[in-house]
Design a protein around this motif. Structure first.
Motif, mmCIF file in Angstrom:
data_model
loop_
_atom_site.group_PDB
_atom_site.id
_atom_site.type_symbol
_atom_site.label_atom_id
_atom_site.label_comp_id
_atom_site.label_asym_id
_atom_site.label_seq_id
_atom_site.Cartn_x
_atom_site.Cartn_y
_atom_site.Cartn_z
ATOM 1 N N UNK A 52 25.260 1.489 52.623
ATOM 2 C CA UNK A 52 24.953 2.652 51.906
ATOM 3 C C UNK A 52 25.777 3.953 51.997
ATOM 4 N N UNK A 53 26.652 4.195 53.439
ATOM 5 C CA UNK A 53 27.615 5.058 53.647
ATOM 6 C C UNK A 53 28.912 4.794 52.963
ATOM 7 N N UNK A 54 29.457 3.357 52.944
ATOM 8 C CA UNK A 54 30.554 3.145 52.150
ATOM 9 C C UNK A 54 30.602 3.272 50.737
ATOM 10 N N UNK A 55 29.312 2.917 50.000
ATOM 11 C CA UNK A 55 29.081 3.384 48.481
ATOM 12 C C UNK A 55 29.298 4.932 48.351
ATOM 13 N N UNK A 56 28.608 5.627 49.380
ATOM 14 C CA UNK A 56 28.680 6.893 49.186
ATOM 15 C C UNK A 56 29.991 7.280 49.062
ATOM 16 N N UNK A 57 31.018 7.008 50.139
ATOM 17 C CA UNK A 57 32.239 7.484 50.169
ATOM 18 C C UNK A 57 33.158 7.036 49.077
ATOM 19 N N UNK A 58 32.908 5.782 48.578
ATOM 20 C CA UNK A 58 33.899 5.291 47.658
ATOM 21 C C UNK A 58 33.291 5.950 46.342
ATOM 22 N N UNK A 59 32.106 6.344 46.086
ATOM 23 C CA UNK A 59 31.743 7.122 44.874
ATOM 24 C C UNK A 59 32.131 8.530 45.022
ATOM 25 N N UNK A 60 32.371 9.005 46.016
ATOM 26 C CA UNK A 60 32.693 10.549 46.232
ATOM 27 C C UNK A 60 34.143 10.586 46.441
ATOM 28 N N UNK A 61 34.614 10.928 47.803
ATOM 29 C CA UNK A 61 35.979 11.327 48.112
ATOM 30 C C UNK A 61 37.031 10.208 47.666
ATOM 31 N N UNK A 62 36.254 8.722 47.506
ATOM 32 C CA UNK A 62 37.318 7.869 47.100
ATOM 33 C C UNK A 62 37.091 7.270 45.572
ATOM 34 N N UNK A 63 36.201 8.120 45.025
ATOM 35 C CA UNK A 63 36.415 7.736 43.621
ATOM 36 C C UNK A 63 37.407 7.602 42.531
ATOM 37 N N UNK A 64 37.422 6.513 41.825
ATOM 38 C CA UNK A 64 38.547 6.071 41.053
ATOM 39 C C UNK A 64 39.831 5.502 41.864
ATOM 40 N N UNK A 65 39.522 5.285 43.076
ATOM 41 C CA UNK A 65 40.625 4.530 43.604
ATOM 42 C C UNK A 65 40.216 2.817 43.378
ATOM 43 N N UNK A 66 41.171 2.206 42.934
ATOM 44 C CA UNK A 66 41.008 0.728 42.489
ATOM 45 C C UNK A 66 41.257 -0.096 43.513
ATOM 46 N N UNK A 67 40.250 -0.142 44.486
ATOM 47 C CA UNK A 67 40.057 -1.316 45.586
ATOM 48 C C UNK A 67 39.754 -2.511 44.706
ATOM 49 N N UNK A 68 40.129 -3.765 45.111
ATOM 50 C CA UNK A 68 39.969 -4.806 44.745
ATOM 51 C C UNK A 68 38.422 -5.145 45.005
ATOM 52 N N UNK A 69 37.951 -4.712 46.240
ATOM 53 C CA UNK A 69 36.522 -4.814 46.690
ATOM 54 C C UNK A 69 36.134 -4.115 47.918
ATOM 55 N N UNK A 70 35.116 -3.848 48.122
ATOM 56 C CA UNK A 70 34.913 -2.981 49.560
ATOM 57 C C UNK A 70 34.217 -4.084 50.468
ATOM 58 N N UNK A 71 34.397 -3.972 51.854
ATOM 59 C CA UNK A 71 33.581 -4.777 52.692
ATOM 60 C C UNK A 71 32.786 -3.846 53.660
ATOM 61 N N UNK A 72 31.455 -3.993 53.763
ATOM 62 C CA UNK A 72 30.815 -3.068 54.855
ATOM 63 C C UNK A 72 30.317 -3.782 56.060
ATOM 64 N N UNK A 73 29.675 -3.272 56.967
ATOM 65 C CA UNK A 73 29.202 -3.867 58.041
ATOM 66 C C UNK A 73 28.135 -4.874 57.812
ATOM 67 N N UNK A 74 27.327 -4.609 56.682
ATOM 68 C CA UNK A 74 26.367 -5.488 56.100
ATOM 69 C C UNK A 74 26.906 -6.730 55.585
ATOM 70 N N UNK A 75 28.096 -6.928 55.277
ATOM 71 C CA UNK A 75 28.685 -7.978 54.458
ATOM 72 C C UNK A 75 29.393 -9.271 55.180
ATOM 73 N N UNK A 76 29.310 -9.019 56.574
ATOM 74 C CA UNK A 76 29.961 -10.261 57.420
ATOM 75 C C UNK A 76 28.822 -10.513 58.531
ATOM 76 N N UNK A 77 28.856 -11.643 58.997
ATOM 77 C CA UNK A 77 27.874 -11.982 60.154
ATOM 78 C C UNK A 77 28.143 -11.172 61.694
ATOM 79 N N UNK A 78 29.474 -10.754 61.639
ATOM 80 C CA UNK A 78 29.604 -9.895 62.907
ATOM 81 C C UNK A 78 30.862 -8.768 62.191
ATOM 82 N N UNK A 79 30.682 -7.568 62.581
ATOM 83 C CA UNK A 79 31.745 -6.496 62.282
ATOM 84 C C UNK A 79 32.800 -6.239 63.099
#
Length: 211
Positions: free
Chosen positions: A104-131
């Motif tokens: 939720x925080x990653x998406x907020x930042x990517x949609x705000x301060x980092x909007x239009x930055x062409x990341x291939x993808x984003x990984x958050x703490x929720x996306x891997x078994x361990x962060x």
């Protein structure tokens, strides 16, 4: 992301201060290693332990909600971040965002301060078994990029972030924010991202470089 591309480490510290105070604990520098660069669940568990009260799940939820509100209000970019990301995009260098923050925080930042930055993808703490500080996030990112971790450079600001990237096999460019980061043969240290471009990152793969 936090403290590397956007100046959110201060927001996270103030959030943790408030939640700790609600639990009857005054946050100090002694707590920093358990707060900066750590997953929300790790920080929540630490606060419950030092305060001697509270439920980790409830504290984690309170931390996430309060931090999200601050991020939504605005998270400024760190010096040099915009220029670096623009240079990588212009030079055709693939890059992704790897964060220990919740989705939720990653998406907020990517949609705000980092909007239009062409990341291939984003990984958050929720996306891997361990962060972070575990290597899982950076290993997963390299796999999705279709490259070896040894051919990647991770840009980090915290001890846990640097440890995660190095354990995965990446070279690490460290631009510290709130905490000092110990040195190692795979880590390059620079005071800021200003002046950093694809050429500087490629040099990091060859070994530590100096400003």
């Amino acid at each position: 992301m936090d403290g590397t591309l956007v100046d959110t480490e201060g927001l996270w510290w103030r959030t943790t201060e408030e939640i700790a105070a609600d639990l009857g604990h005054r946050l100090t520098a002694v707590d920093a290693a358990e707060v900066v660069g750590r997953a929300v669940e790790d920080t929540a568990a630490h606060l419950v332990t030092v305060a001697g009260r509270g439920a980790p799940e409830a504290v984690a939820a309170a931390l996430t909600s309060a931090f999200f509100a601050r991020v939504e209000a605005g998270a400024p970019l760190r010096p040099g971040a915009r220029e670096l990301l623009s240079a990588l995009a212009r030079d055709g260098v693939p890059f992704a965002l790897v964060s220990a923050s919740p989705r939720i925080v990653v998406d907020s930042v990517v949609g705000g301060a980092l909007a239009h930055v062409p990341f291939r993808f984003t990984l958050s703490a929720d996306d891997t078994p361990r962060t972070k500080p575990h290597p899982d996030p950076y290993r997963a990112a390299a796999e999705r990029l279709g490259v070896r971790p040894q051919d990647c450079v991770a840009v980090e600001d915290s001890p846990d972030g640097a440890a995660s990237a190095e354990a995965a096999g990446c070279a690490v460019l460290v631009v510290p924010s709130l905490l000092g980061v110990p040195g190692s043969p795979r880590r390059t240290f620079l005071p800021t991202l200003e002046g950093v471009d694809a050429q500087v990152l490629r040099r990091c793969l060859e070994g530590p470089v100096t400003a």
